[in-house]
Design an enzyme around this catalytic site. Structure first.
Site, PDB file in Angstrom:
ATOM      1  N   SER A  87       6.081 -30.239   8.727  1.00 11.61           N
ATOM      2  CA  SER A  87       6.747 -31.339   8.039  1.00 11.61           C
ATOM      3  C   SER A  87       7.604 -30.822   6.888  1.00 11.61           C
ATOM      4  CB  SER A  87       5.719 -32.341   7.515  1.00 11.61           C
ATOM      5  OG  SER A  87       4.827 -31.728   6.639  1.00 11.61           O
TER       6      SER A  87
ATOM      7  N   HIS B  49      -0.077 -27.462  -2.323  1.00 12.23           N
ATOM      8  CA  HIS B  49      -0.724 -28.509  -3.117  1.00 12.23           C
ATOM      9  C   HIS B  49      -0.237 -28.476  -4.557  1.00 12.23           C
ATOM     10  CE1 HIS B  49      -3.415 -29.408   0.155  1.00 12.23           C
ATOM     11  NE2 HIS B  49      -3.586 -28.118   0.311  1.00 12.23           N
TER      12      HIS B  49
HETATM   13  N1  GLN Z   1       2.281 -30.278  11.159  1.00 14.09           N
HETATM   14  C1  GLN Z   1       1.626 -30.959  10.075  1.00 14.09           C
HETATM   15  C2  GLN Z   1       2.543 -30.928   8.873  1.00 14.09           C
HETATM   16  O1  GLN Z   1       3.254 -29.993   8.725  1.00 14.09           O
HETATM   17  C3  GLN Z   1       0.313 -30.311   9.713  1.00 14.09           C
HETATM   18  C4  GLN Z   1      -0.384 -31.009   8.598  1.00 14.09           C
HETATM   19  C5  GLN Z   1      -1.825 -30.591   8.389  1.00 14.09           C
HETATM   20  O2  GLN Z   1      -2.252 -29.584   8.835  1.00 14.09           O
HETATM   21  N2  GLN Z   1      -2.574 -31.369   7.689  1.00 14.09           N
HETATM   22  O3  GLN Z   1       2.510 -31.819   8.051  1.00 14.09           O
END
Ligand code: GLN
Ligand code: ZN
Length: 779
Positions: A441, A702
């Site tokens: 994402s 984060h």
């Molecule tokens: N593909 C998802 C993203 O990039 C993975 C998110 C996750 O592992 N929580 O948001």
């Protein structure tokens, strides 16, 4: 007379009033007085809602987290968070910290660590201790709530977390053992009991979910010591276990000098009922036996007649000593079905949220006390709803069942072993050493979320919405090309959530409008409801991925959520084992994988972010879970040809104990979260020779901090000490959706620059073709 009671109620509010009040308080738009008023009003309404029961929980309400509340009660808030004279501020500082960007380096406070509450998706704040920790009683919050309850004429049963479970959750900041603090902790609990007695408390619920886990001798002894010590105050103790069954801890629990025991009789129905029967014989005749008969973890109506068939003989034997409750706090289910107007009527009739679960409890109580006739029509309604669910063609899809029955182990096997695939993939993909990529994402900006809202409200047509998403994808691709990343992603702009997005496109899923469940603090999730056999009517991601690929010559990863994660983040069926639902999901996602491959997509990532958190509380059950979970992933992923590269992503912090299962998934590349632990997580690879490629995260997503080139190189150098360079990828810890572009662009720029440096450093050393297996160097 069977007595009904509740262990805890959702606190966020029917319309998430607590969330909104908290968030506006944090923004400085609401005073603490306003916030406390909202909280008190929610408690009042919630007690009113539970009034049909005999005993109501008090102290289950929390402004942020019940474990942090217990820390406050025990005077164990981290000193760095303590803000003189302002308890509320100290509380929120411990919960949320204060960031450098808000208050400057000097005044910044690290929030306490957060982790999952047993096997739920609720997160608590980890209490911090050290060898010299001291505890002091601060009962004010609990006493305030008791005062409110008294004023409202509530039959109050305060709820606290027990000393042994509390200590088991503590994280020592030094090398000490939390359990050694027991002697210092117990007097504070005793003081608390005395304080409760002095305000007229009769029953106190002490939660000890630790009792359903594997306990060694030290912990068992601690239970005996603690409850012997606390058996003095005159307040009656109801010791509550939940989230599983007592099994080998049953004798221990039965022998504790408490006034009542609560057992979860539904999470494992058969074992829970066996435990109940054994206890009936083992418990001294003055003890209360509280049975958790309504599932506090799922959203299905209970089978009330069947429950009564089981309970009636027990009730005869126990008389007044039988108490009835949900299995655990109702914190883990949504508030009420009342406002669910858009929920499919068929599915809705099969469901019970917190409000409806209390009604079920009440019906069972009355049926036991007054006879089934007293609630005959309610029992008939219940039976009808259940039978409509059992017979529904929407639940059972013979074609899906046939496909699941036809699953063979070969479906989960790649055509060739990794070493051979790696060569073929390397020829096809032509990636440099240390390939760079992201986890999927890109920032989910306010604009994107607004577009989705407008589309939902009908203000944007599907075509218009899709056009906007395409523009966003084009933007993401252009930015990634500009940055010089090696493997690109489309950015996931079309996804509100990595599970809901797929659920919405699969048959067998329903969605509530207001089914919010607290995840942590003011954050709630709305888990989709998996109610029927799963099938995939048509492609779910192809259009977006293919569009993204059409814009660039670089490889674009197809991006999917894996079956185990979809399962673990949904409310799932109780009419078949989790494993069966998981295999159905696996077959549906497998179809998507094969379609992506057929469309020419060369790399497919299947996220299994939640694989680890599905681990059962009892170690003895781990292998069984890992067996079907890993097999589900293999069925999903491994039907592709050798030339197709499969990635998986997991964001865990602990890896060591399941590394073999992870290797067995046989993904060509796995990306994991490692930057926050300074690559410490890679210790798992010390004793285990992980065969395939690995991308250890180098960017802590984060945090708003932008990692420097040097820090990334340093992290990768650390990784190179544990893993051969030619196996390493460079990527962030996780997806970037919660960050903004201003942070993401410089961070990724540094990542790409670090990769260049590392390649230069390595080029001089690595010349042997066989060492470079799987990669082609470019310089
Ligand atoms: N593909 C998802 C993203 O990039 C993975 C998110 C996750 O592992 N929580 O948001
Ligand atoms: Zn992740």
């Amino acid at each position: 007379m069977a007595i009904t009671h509740n262990l805890g109620f959702p606190r966020i509010g029917a319309n998430r009033e607590l969330k909104f009040s908290l968030e506006s308080y944090w923004k400085g738009q609401q005073s603490s007085k306003d916030l406390l008023k909202v909280a008190a009003e929610l408690r009042r309404v919630h007690w009113q809602q539970q009034q049909k029961l005999d005993w109501l929980p008090v102290g289950d309400f929390s402004l942020y987290d019940q474990v942090l509340d217990m820390s406050l009660t025990l005077g164990n808030i981290p000193t760095r968070a303590v803000h003189d004279g302002n308890e509320l501020e100290s509380y929120f500082r411990a919960a949320r910290g204060r960031s450098t960007s808000d208050v400057g380096e000097q005044h910044c406070v690290h929030a306490a660590e957060m982790t999952k509450w047993f096997d739920t998706n609720y997160h608590y704040l980890v209490p911090e201790v050290s060898a010299d920790s001291q505890f002091t009683l601060n009962p004010s919050s609990l006493l305030t709530q008791l005062g409110e309850a008294k004023a409202q004429g509530i039959n109050a049963k305060p709820v606290i977390i027990g000393p042994i479970t509390y200590l088991s959750l503590c994280k020592p900041k030094d090398n000490s053992q939390a359990l050694t603090l027991l002697d210092r902790l117990l007097p504070v609990y005793r003081e608390l009991l005395t304080a409760l007695q002095s305000v007229g408390v009769q029953w106190l619920q002490i939660d000890e979910p630790l009792l359903v886990t594997d306990l060694d001798k030290n912990w068992r002894d601690a239970f005996e010591k603690a409850y012997t010590y606390l058996n003095v105050s005159g307040v009656k103790i109801l010791l509550a276990s939940y989230f599983g069954t007592l099994e080998d801890n049953l004798t221990l629990a039965a022998a504790l000098p408490v006034d009542g025991l609560h057992l979860d009789c539904v999470s494992n129905n058969a074992q829970g009922r066996r435990d109940a029967r054994t206890l009936l014989a083992a418990l001294p005749k003055d003890r209360i036996l509280s049975l958790g008969i309504i599932n506090g973890r799922n959203i299905w109506k209970a089978d009330l007649n069947e429950t009564l068939d089981w309970l009636e003989p027990l009730s005869k034997q126990l008389g007044d000593r039988l108490w009835l409750a949900p299995s655990c706090s109702l914190l883990h289910v949504p508030y009420s079905l009342n406002s669910e107007e858009e929920l499919d009527a068929g599915v809705r009739s099969w469901l019970a949220f917190a409000d409806e679960k209390l009604e079920e409890l009440y019906i069972v109580g009355r049926a036991l006390n007054e006879g089934r006739n007293a609630v005959a029509s309610k029992l008939t309604d219940n039976a009808q709803a259940l039978s409509s669910r059992r017979q529904s063609v929407r639940v059972i899809n013979p074609a899906v069942r046939k496909n699941v029955a036809a699953i063979t182990t070969s479906m989960g096997q790649r055509q060739s072993p990794y070493s051979q695939r790696a060569v073929i993939q390397s020829e096809r993909l032509k990636l440099p050493l240390f390939p760079t990529t992201t986890i999927g994402s890109f920032p989910q900006t306010a604009e994107i979320r607004q577009l989705r809202q407008r589309h939902k409200r009908g203000e944007l047509s599907l075509e218009q919405y899709q056009q906007y998403i395409k523009e966003e994808i084009a933007f993401c691709i252009a930015e990634q090309e500009q940055l010089g990343l090696d493997v690109l992603v489309h950015g996931e702009a079309e996804r509100n959530d990595m599970v809901e997005y797929f659920g919405q496109q699969l048959n067998g899923y329903a969605f509530s409008q207001y089914g919010w469940v607290q995840s942590y603090g003011s954050r709630c999730v709305k888990p989709p409801i998996l109610y029927g056999d799963i099938s995939r009517p048509s492609g779910m991601t192809l259009e977006w991925i293919c569009y993204a690929q059409s814009l660039t010559k670089k490889h674009v990863k197809g991006m999917l959520t894996g079956p185990v994660t979809i399962l673990n983040w949904s409310f799932v069926r109780d009419d078949q084992p989790r494993k069966d639902s998981c295999y159905q999901l696996a077959l549906a996602i497998r179809e998507e994988v094969l379609d992506l491959e057929a469309a020419g997509v060369s790399i497919i990532q299947i996220d299994e972010a939640a694989l680890r958190e599905g681990l059962p509380l009892r170690h003895g059950e781990w292998q069984h879970y890992l067996g079907w979970a890993v097999e589900s992933f293999r069925i999903t992923a491994n039907g592709v040809a050798d030339k197709t590269q499969i990635h998986t992503h997991m964001c865990y912090s602990e890896f060591n104990d399941i590394i073999e299962s992870i290797a067995h998934m046989d993904a060509d590349v796995i990306t994991i979260e490692t930057s926050r632990s300074d690559m410490e997580l890679l210790n798992a690879f010390d004793h285990f020779n992980y065969p395939n490629d690995i991308g250890p995260g180098v960017y802590d997503i984060h945090s708003p901090n932008i990692p420097s080139v040097e820090s990334i190189v340093a992290l990768m150098n650390k990784a190179e000490k544990q893993l051969p360079s030619e196996k390493l990828w460079i990527n962030p810890d996780c997806g970037l959706k919660t960050r903004n572009w201003e942070e993401v662009l410089p961070a990724l720029k540094n990542m790409v620059a670090a990769a260049k440096q590392l390649r230069e450093l390595n080029n001089g050393i690595l010349v042997d073709e066989t060492v470079l297996l799987g990669k082609v160097t470019t310089s």
